[in-house]
Design an enzyme around this catalytic site. Sequence first.
Site, PDB file in Angstrom:
ATOM      1  N   ILE A   1     -57.329  59.221 130.051  1.00 49.47           N
ATOM      2  CA  ILE A   1     -57.635  59.282 131.341  1.00 49.47           C
ATOM      3  C   ILE A   1     -56.384  59.475 132.297  1.00 49.47           C
ATOM      4  CG2 ILE A   1     -60.116  58.445 131.454  1.00 49.47           C
ATOM      5  CD1 ILE A   1     -59.010  55.775 132.416  1.00 49.47           C
TER       6      ILE A   1
ATOM      7  N   GLY B   1     -48.293  58.221 132.532  1.00 51.46           N
ATOM      8  CA  GLY B   1     -47.404  58.406 133.607  1.00 51.46           C
ATOM      9  C   GLY B   1     -46.186  57.718 133.196  1.00 51.46           C
TER      10      GLY B   1
ATOM     11  N   VAL C   1     -53.012  55.847 129.727  1.00 51.47           N
ATOM     12  CA  VAL C   1     -54.130  55.072 130.036  1.00 51.47           C
ATOM     13  C   VAL C   1     -55.203  55.708 129.331  1.00 51.47           C
ATOM     14  CG1 VAL C   1     -55.363  54.046 132.006  1.00 51.47           C
ATOM     15  CG2 VAL C   1     -53.191  55.079 132.385  1.00 51.47           C
TER      16      VAL C   1
ATOM     17  N   LYS D   1     -54.045  50.353 129.877  1.00 48.22           N
ATOM     18  CA  LYS D   1     -52.876  51.083 130.024  1.00 48.22           C
ATOM     19  C   LYS D   1     -51.622  50.705 128.953  1.00 48.22           C
ATOM     20  CE  LYS D   1     -49.795  50.745 133.969  1.00 48.22           C
ATOM     21  NZ  LYS D   1     -49.790  50.728 135.352  1.00 48.22           N
TER      22      LYS D   1
ATOM     23  N   ASP E   1     -45.147  50.740 146.365  1.00 44.34           N
ATOM     24  CA  ASP E   1     -45.358  52.134 145.921  1.00 44.34           C
ATOM     25  C   ASP E   1     -46.883  52.703 146.205  1.00 44.34           C
ATOM     26  OD1 ASP E   1     -44.782  54.538 144.559  1.00 44.34           O
ATOM     27  OD2 ASP E   1     -45.098  53.777 142.498  1.00 44.34           O
TER      28      ASP E   1
END
Length: 837
Positions: A504, A507, A512, A527, A624
């Site tokens: 899904i 990064g 993930v 993850k 972040d």
Amino acid sequence: MDAKLLHYLSVHFSILILSNAFTPQDNYLINCGSATSATLVDNRHFAGDSSENGSSHLSEGKSLSLTNQNPSPNSPLLYSTARVFTSPSTYTFNIKNINWTHLLRLHFAPFKSLNYDLSHGKLSVSANGVSLLTNFVANSTVLKEFFFTVDEEDLEILFTPVGGGSGSGFAYVNAIELFSVPKDFFVDSAGIALINPDGIQEFKRNITSHVLETVHRINVGGPKLTPFNDTLWRTWIPDEDFLVLKTAAKVATTNDPPNYELGGATRETAPDNVYMTAQQMNVVNDSLIFHFNITWDFPVGADDPMHLVRLHFSDIVSIALNTLYFNVYINGVTAYKDVDLSVLAFHQLASPYYIDFVVRNAKDSDIVRISVGPSDLSSTLRKNAILNGVEIMRMVDFISSSPLKSRGKSTWIVVGSVVGGFFAISFVFLAILALLKCKKKKRPKKTKPRRAESAGWTSLRAYGASSHATISLASPGPYGYSGLKIPFTDLQSATNNFDKNLVIGSGGFGTVYKAILESNSIKVAVKRGMPGSRQGLPEFHTEIAVLSRIRHRHLVSLVGYCEEQSEMILVYEYMEKGPLRSHLYGSDSLQPLPWKQRLEICIGAARGLHYLHTGSAQGIIHRDIKSTNILLDENYVAKVADFGLSKSGPCLNETHVSTGVKGSFGYLDPEYFRRQQLTDKSDVYSFGVVLFEVLCARPAVDPLLNREEVNLAEWAMEWQKKGLIEKIVDPFIVDEIKPSSLKKFGETAEKCLAEYGVDRPTMGDVLWNLEYAYQLQTNERKREHGIDADDGSEAAVTPPPMGVPARRGGVDADSDDGTSDISSSRVFSQLITNEGR
Ligand SMILES: *[C@@H]1O[C@H](CO)[C@@H](O)[C@H](O)[C@H]1NC(C)=O
Ligand SMILES: *[C@@H]1O[C@H](CO)[C@@H](O)[C@H](O)[C@H]1NC(C)=O
Ligand SMILES: *[C@@H]1O[C@H](CO)[C@@H](O)[C@H](O)[C@H]1NC(C)=O
Ligand SMILES: *[C@@H]1O[C@H](CO)[C@@H](O)[C@H](O)[C@H]1NC(C)=O
Ligand SMILES: *[C@@H]1O[C@H](CO)[C@@H](O)[C@H](O)[C@H]1NC(C)=O
Ligand SMILES: *[C@@H]1O[C@H](CO)[C@@H](O)[C@H](O)[C@H]1NC(C)=O
Ligand SMILES: *[C@@H]1O[C@H](CO)[C@@H](O)[C@H](O)[C@H]1NC(C)=O
């Protein structure tokens, strides 16, 4: 086990306890009228004030040492002497912990000797000029205990004899204790509840040095606790004699020590024993009759109008979280509705917590009545209510209003609700404040300097988060983060051996997957870092360290992790609706969200961030914040995610964390970038960018646009400053958004993007302002009501209606039943003005 070993263990155990004990920096124990020191059963040494150690405290005045010639056999040595003053005399103590709260305990144990019958002594006592006792007489042993802040290097305790017939009066004292209490014992915070005879208000004065005198200290449901049992050498007495209807209550006890780790209270707030016993509702024969309260009446002086009431709680009666909800009433007024200890005490049972209230009694009333009763939120079969401890302290200087801190200056201290001891109502008050503030602004010029306005922002602060819960980012111990480890094989099967079809997202960190854990069939997001690559290991550990210790409705929670076979895998709760960003732009399949829902999402995310910043002693800086790190669950509840870069916030006396710049382009705080110094205001900046993203539905950086439009922060600020923000609002919401709501929202985002961190609001401020923008969008009625509370002081509210979760500023107290996050509209509609009192 053999007796020797047992003895060994117990000795070492008690040494452990002792080494844990609180050691005050200022600690004066005086055995008055004696040349020798006296040692109490609690092992404290009281230095004789005629000895070289003690006498230095005593000033010239006329005084003499008196010894009891016929002490009763079991009277402590400490009480066999007294100092008698025939003229005003002073003890002076040098204070190291200036501006801290100190505890002063005066012992009066009247005895009869040849020349003096101490029970005829009549005296007044003051501390640095503030009167503590007036015309005081004791005919039996009495301890008088006071809390106050000392802001000078010396504390002078003045004893003044009050004349007998012909100036022959005398004053006396048997022993004095003066020590500093832990710094957080009373916390200054906004929004403590003032319980008036006719309802709740905010107690608006600031408490920095309010003088408090202990009137009652009760170990509810438990035995008497002596100074020997107590971390601050206090005495707690049982509650039974104060129960109005004894059969309504039933004692609850536990043998397990309290879970202080994350809770709101510390061992110094109250000792273990207070939190290990309670009274609960006595439900007779398991019947379904739950319609009663447990009530205690505590006598107080009819002439003493104001008291600080501190209630201690620890859920030792529930077998599961989120089952106990109850109401607290003081003097018949709903003081705290729907107390939910599961949330207040950081999602743990048996975790101590306390709440402070300021109580104003009706004229001539000589009791404070405290009741706890079941809440409508609890299920019929599980209704209960508890109380573990009560402290009632008279606000000594209420009338004279001349605090010890600054003689003359009449500043009040708001005796802080603790540890985020915030109240349902404080939320309302802050909301009102926001409202009033706005009204004020609309008045014709009051020529306030620019500064004052930004001070207005900070006055909306919603602090009070736990000052005790510390989150250290240390690496896990040899056993890892207990309970969160998930075997690799489980994750393998949950993800169908990391099936590409279940991906899904991906990064920097890895990939993930959507998965369902077999053990409990919950949906999770798995993850997985690049197998074999140890890159990102610090982030991996940070994320576990942060998320394994905090739980919050608006933070994505960690279900578990796996660190096996050079795998780094994090398992989160599954967020059905994905990142906020894809609901704003860049996805053709998703419907644009209406404005109201966008506001709710912003408010939720702000609440999560606010919790991060204030929910622990040092706070956590996310570093972040961006629209892809704000995820939405199936009900569009926003949760902040991705803590890999987060840092523990600055320590008390530092103002920033120095660190290499990390974060995402377009969201980065320019000040952080320039100075490489990180504060929680860097998150505020990034959040401001997200707010504009939500409003304008475009990326923080879009290189394809005209140069002046590339950077959203710059571009939006330009329009905002021109007062034309409506020109760049997402066309999907432009018709729906009310100008007032837009204005408030725009201002809020603008303040977040202030050049310098100091000029930016806290997340608490942002939160209140967003709540307010929400109010303006959903409920304009309040303007018509025209609440005119110029002085900002007397607007009163009824408690939030049923079903509205209790809420504090510092730590979210959302209900877990998925009810609307936004309760304030109902709250607002309950606003009433209150003419005088
Ligand atoms: C005075 O203080 C010293 C050190 O604090 C202690 O050793 C001594 O016993 C004390 N003397 C008296 C009379 O209390
Ligand atoms: C104590 O507080 C006062 C007023 O807030 C301040 O002026 C003073 O510097 C403080 N003193 C110390 C030692 O912290
Ligand atoms: C002690 O004083 C109180 C009033 O302060 C009085 O009611 C009580 O009777 C006195 N007790 C004795 C033993 O004198
Ligand atoms: C209240 O206390 C806060 C924090 O101690 C302080 O910054 C503020 O100036 C005080 N306000 C008043 C009115 O004394
Ligand atoms: C409290 O202290 C007394 C000694 O004063 C001791 O006998 C008692 O066991 C202690 N109680 C608890 C509950 O620790
Ligand atoms: C509780 O149950 C006992 C026996 O079952 C009965 O005698 C008693 O009346 C009951 N008490 C109440 C208050 O219902
Ligand atoms: C509990 O006491 C409060 C305040 O006196 C009252 O309003 C409430 O109705 C009582 N609840 C029950 C269940 O008796």
